[in-house]
Motif scaffolding. Structure first.
Motif, short mmCIF file in Angstrom:
data_model
loop_
_atom_site.label_atom_id
_atom_site.label_comp_id
_atom_site.label_asym_id
_atom_site.label_seq_id
_atom_site.Cartn_x
_atom_site.Cartn_y
_atom_site.Cartn_z
N MET A 193 1.84 2.78 -2.53
CA MET A 193 3.15 2.12 -2.53
C MET A 193 4.22 3.20 -2.48
O MET A 193 4.16 4.18 -3.19
CB MET A 193 3.31 1.29 -3.79
CG MET A 193 4.64 0.57 -3.90
SD MET A 193 4.58 -0.71 -5.16
CE MET A 193 4.41 0.27 -6.63
N VAL A 194 5.19 3.02 -1.62
CA VAL A 194 6.26 4.00 -1.53
C VAL A 194 7.58 3.33 -1.90
O VAL A 194 7.84 2.20 -1.51
CB VAL A 194 6.36 4.63 -0.13
CG1 VAL A 194 6.74 3.60 0.91
CG2 VAL A 194 7.35 5.78 -0.13
N VAL A 221 3.93 -0.97 0.42
CA VAL A 221 2.54 -0.90 -0.02
C VAL A 221 1.67 -0.70 1.22
O VAL A 221 1.79 -1.45 2.18
CB VAL A 221 2.10 -2.18 -0.76
CG1 VAL A 221 0.66 -2.06 -1.22
CG2 VAL A 221 3.02 -2.45 -1.94
N THR A 222 0.82 0.33 1.18
CA THR A 222 -0.02 0.63 2.34
C THR A 222 -1.48 0.79 1.93
O THR A 222 -1.80 0.93 0.75
CB THR A 222 0.42 1.94 3.03
OG1 THR A 222 0.00 3.06 2.23
CG2 THR A 222 1.93 1.99 3.21
N SER A 223 -2.35 0.79 2.93
CA SER A 223 -3.74 1.18 2.71
C SER A 223 -3.79 2.69 2.57
O SER A 223 -2.78 3.38 2.75
CB SER A 223 -4.60 0.73 3.90
OG SER A 223 -4.17 1.38 5.08
N THR A 224 -4.96 3.25 2.28
CA THR A 224 -5.06 4.69 2.08
C THR A 224 -4.73 5.46 3.34
O THR A 224 -4.33 6.62 3.27
CB THR A 224 -6.48 5.08 1.61
OG1 THR A 224 -7.44 4.54 2.53
CG2 THR A 224 -6.75 4.54 0.23
N GLU A 264 0.54 -0.67 6.72
CA GLU A 264 1.38 -1.47 5.83
C GLU A 264 0.66 -2.74 5.41
O GLU A 264 0.17 -3.50 6.23
CB GLU A 264 2.70 -1.81 6.53
CG GLU A 264 3.67 -2.57 5.65
CD GLU A 264 5.02 -2.79 6.32
OE1 GLU A 264 5.59 -3.88 6.13
OE2 GLU A 264 5.47 -1.88 7.06
N ARG A 265 0.63 -2.98 4.09
CA ARG A 265 0.05 -4.20 3.53
C ARG A 265 1.13 -5.18 3.06
O ARG A 265 0.96 -6.39 3.13
CB ARG A 265 -0.85 -3.83 2.35
CG ARG A 265 -2.09 -3.03 2.74
CD ARG A 265 -3.08 -3.88 3.51
NE ARG A 265 -4.34 -3.21 3.71
CZ ARG A 265 -5.32 -3.14 2.81
NH1 ARG A 265 -5.16 -3.70 1.63
NH2 ARG A 265 -6.43 -2.51 3.09
N ALA A 266 2.21 -4.62 2.55
CA ALA A 266 3.31 -5.44 2.05
C ALA A 266 4.54 -4.54 1.94
O ALA A 266 4.43 -3.32 1.87
CB ALA A 266 2.97 -6.05 0.70
#
Length: 279
Positions: free
Chosen positions: A1-2, A196-199, A203-205
């Motif tokens: 998450m950034v 929010v991203t995967s590794t 982008e996931r959210a």
């Protein structure tokens, strides 16, 4: 998450950081620091201060802690050499305090020490280690009272935000909230933009306004297809510049290759305000 900070309210700190302190440039605005001048190390004024310590002995380096602001009447410097404190002793003190992670050193000028060695001040500039000239009228007891009052105020603000975020996320999870709702709630409580991203950065959210998304793109941290360059966000120091902010990413602990990453962003120069971030 950034997270990319949008505003810098009093007391906002990176929740992923164990260091809840006050930037030195912020302390310099206290009434008790009136008349203080920065003699060297201007580049280190964003060092975080966790406490204030008074130097009474020449071998103080063995008794200080990281993030201390050390202040002295100058007597330990004068008693260790001539009235200028001795070029080598003071330069060595600057180097030792920098190596121990102190926030800075303040010296009263005009009683025991009139001037500080130019070579030692040049070393402080090279190390970005702040050296302050303290006026004769500055009272250490008042400085300590105001500094610790400011630190306590900040700590209380951080704990309030942590508690608010914990309660909000707990309620959201119990109600079956998805990642987008969680990101939106974190953004609301901490006043941040959240991604929010995967590794691998997919982008996931997100709760990321367009201006903040463009800031990531301008910093070459966000690809045209939307992938966050997490490998670039993980700089050696844990952060990388994002225009007037800083961003960092780290992988959540646990099994599996597709766990979301987390990160925080904060400006490198906070204009006297506390640092901000998210988790």
């Amino acid at each position: 998450m950034v997270g990319i900070a949008k505003s810098w309210s009093l007391g906002v700190q990176p929740l992923i950081s164990p260091t809840y302190g006050v930037a030195l440039r912020d302390l310099l605005r206290l009434e008790g620091m009136k008349g203080v001048t920065v003699l060297a190390g201007h580049g280190g004024l964003d060092r975080m201060v966790l406490g204030v310590n008074v130097m009474e002995v020449p071998d103080i380096a063995d008794w200080v802690k990281p993030h201390d602001l050390l202040v002295t009447t100058g007597f330990p410097l004068a008693s260790g050499g001539d009235q200028r404190g001795g070029a080598l002793p003071f330069a060595r003190l600057v180097r030792d305090l920098h190596a121990r992670g102190l926030a800075g050193l303040g010296v009263k000028l005009g009683r025991y020490v009139d001037t500080l060695d130019p070579e030692a001040l040049a070393l402080a500039d090279e190390l970005d280690f702040p050296v302050l000239g303290l006026p004769m009228a500055l009272a250490f007891d008042e400085l300590l009272r105001q500094a610790y009052g400011r630190l306590n105020e900040l700590t209380a603000g951080v704990l309030e935000r942590i508690d608010a975020l914990h309660r909000a996320l707990t309620l959201l999870v119990l109600e079956g909230g998805d990642l987008d709702q969680i990101a939106a709630e974190v953004a609301r409580v901490l006043d941040l933009g959240v991604l929010v991203t995967s590794t691998d950065g997919r982008e996931r959210a997100a709760a990321l306004p367009d201006p903040l998304r463009r800031r990531l793109e301008e910093a070459d941290l966000l690809e045209p297809g939307g992938r966050l360059r997490v490998e670039r966000a993980r700089a050696p120091q844990g952060t990388s510049p994002v225009s007037t902010s800083r961003a960092a990413a780290s992988r959540r602990a646990g099994p599996g290759p597709s766990l979301p990453r987390r990160a925080a962003a904060q400006p490198p120069h906070l204009s006297g305000r506390a640092r901000g971030g998210s988790r």
